[in-house]
Enzyme design. Structure first.
Site, short mmCIF file in Angstrom:
data_model
loop_
_atom_site.label_atom_id
_atom_site.label_comp_id
_atom_site.label_asym_id
_atom_site.label_seq_id
_atom_site.Cartn_x
_atom_site.Cartn_y
_atom_site.Cartn_z
N ASP A 52 0.81 -1.20 0.00
CA ASP A 52 0.00 0.00 0.00
C ASP A 52 0.85 1.26 0.00
OD1 ASP A 52 0.96 -0.49 2.56
OD2 ASP A 52 -0.98 -0.38 3.57
N ASP A 64 7.02 3.69 3.24
CA ASP A 64 7.21 4.70 4.28
C ASP A 64 8.68 4.71 4.67
OD1 ASP A 64 6.38 6.58 6.24
OD2 ASP A 64 6.02 5.02 7.71
N LYS A 67 6.04 7.86 0.53
CA LYS A 67 6.38 9.01 1.40
C LYS A 67 7.90 9.09 1.44
CE LYS A 67 3.16 8.03 5.02
NZ LYS A 67 2.95 8.01 6.48
N VAL A 74 -2.02 8.63 6.57
CA VAL A 74 -3.22 8.53 5.73
C VAL A 74 -3.95 7.21 5.98
CG1 VAL A 74 -2.47 10.07 3.87
CG2 VAL A 74 -1.77 7.68 3.81
N ASP A 122 -5.12 1.61 7.30
CA ASP A 122 -5.88 1.71 8.54
C ASP A 122 -5.16 2.55 9.59
OD1 ASP A 122 -3.78 -0.19 9.16
OD2 ASP A 122 -4.90 -0.59 11.00
N ARG A 148 -10.20 1.16 6.82
CA ARG A 148 -9.71 0.46 5.62
C ARG A 148 -10.74 0.48 4.48
NH1 ARG A 148 -5.02 -2.29 6.86
NH2 ARG A 148 -4.91 -3.32 8.88
P1 IMP Z 1 7.57 0.89 6.15
O1 IMP Z 1 8.08 -0.47 6.50
O2 IMP Z 1 7.92 1.90 7.18
O3 IMP Z 1 7.91 1.34 4.75
O4 IMP Z 1 6.03 0.86 6.31
C1 IMP Z 1 5.23 0.29 5.45
C2 IMP Z 1 3.94 -0.10 6.14
O5 IMP Z 1 3.58 0.79 7.19
C3 IMP Z 1 2.85 -0.01 5.12
O6 IMP Z 1 2.70 -1.24 4.46
C4 IMP Z 1 1.65 0.35 5.95
O7 IMP Z 1 1.01 -0.81 6.40
C5 IMP Z 1 2.21 1.10 7.13
N1 IMP Z 1 2.05 2.57 6.97
C6 IMP Z 1 3.01 3.47 6.69
N2 IMP Z 1 2.52 4.71 6.58
C7 IMP Z 1 1.20 4.60 6.80
C8 IMP Z 1 0.11 5.55 6.77
O8 IMP Z 1 0.26 6.77 6.55
N3 IMP Z 1 -1.13 5.04 7.04
C9 IMP Z 1 -1.35 3.71 7.28
N4 IMP Z 1 -0.37 2.80 7.28
C10 IMP Z 1 0.89 3.23 7.05
MG MG Z 2 1.43 -2.71 5.26
#
Ligand code: IMP
Ligand code: MG
Length: 172
Positions: A98, A101, A126, A150, A156, A162
């Site tokens: 999705d 981040d 992001k 978001v 969620d 969701r």
């Molecule tokens: P990362 O491992 O930090 O890149 O995070 C990825 C996961 O964090 C995504 O698959 C989402 O499930 C969750 N996530 C990151 N940012 C958001 C947000 O703004 N809203 C909801 N879930 C987020």
């Molecule tokens: Mg995720």
């Protein structure tokens, strides 16, 4: 239950238009290939359902896996928990998530695929949130968004929102 304000960031119509474009791009880039979409639950459930139906390839498969890095807050816990993945040899794997981040999730999934070639597709990016150990870029990106939390279209907060068709900024 506390009340948060939801401010629309991406409307359903714009999301659908972009998902169609991504599907067309993925189709033409993977013609003649055996492609498996590896979708990360729960967040990617809406995105992959729409995306898969916009990919016109005869040998397309879907595999779902659960990756969790968030607890009940809005910042990453830093640890990614992953289900074991099957052997995808002889197939091209397109990892679908999705949102990109910190990049830790994509990093962890790629590591557990033992260096096998994998392409990545995220609906949202992001870029300002990336951490050095997860300096990830995705091959396909739906939208680049600012550093805000978001929800909606699969995303969620503590299990809520969701089902919303739009993607909204969650304001306290
Ligand atoms: P990362 O491992 O930090 O890149 O995070 C990825 C996961 O964090 C995504 O698959 C989402 O499930 C969750 N996530 C990151 N940012 C958001 C947000 O703004 N809203 C909801 N879930 C987020
Ligand atoms: Mg995720």
């Amino acid at each position: 239950m506390s009340q948060n304000r939801l401010k629309p960031l991406l409307r359903a119509r714009a999301i659908q238009k972009r998902v169609k474009e991504l599907g067309a791009e993925i189709t033409s880039a993977h013609r003649g290939q055996a492609l498996t979409l590896l979708a990360l639950l729960d967040g990617a459930y809406c995105f992959v359902a729409d995306l898969a139906r916009c990919i016109d390839l005869p040998d397309l498969r879907l595999h779902f896996s659960r990756a969790s890095s968030y607890g009940s807050g809005t910042t990453s816990s830093g640890t990614v928990t992953l289900e074991p993945l099957p052997d995808f040899s002889n197939r091209t794997v397109l990892l679908v998530d999705d949102i990109l981040d910190t990049g830790r999730t994509l990093q962890a999934v790629k590591t557990s695929l033992n260096g096998a070639p994998v392409r990545t597709c995220v609906l949202l990016d992001k870029p300002t949130r990336r951490v050095p150990e997860g300096l990830q870029v995705a091959d396909y990106i739906g939208f680049t968004i600012p550093d805000t939390f978001v929800v909606g279209y699969g995303l969620d907060h503590d299990g809520r929102y969701r089902h919303l068709p739009d993607i909204c900024v969650l304001e306290a």
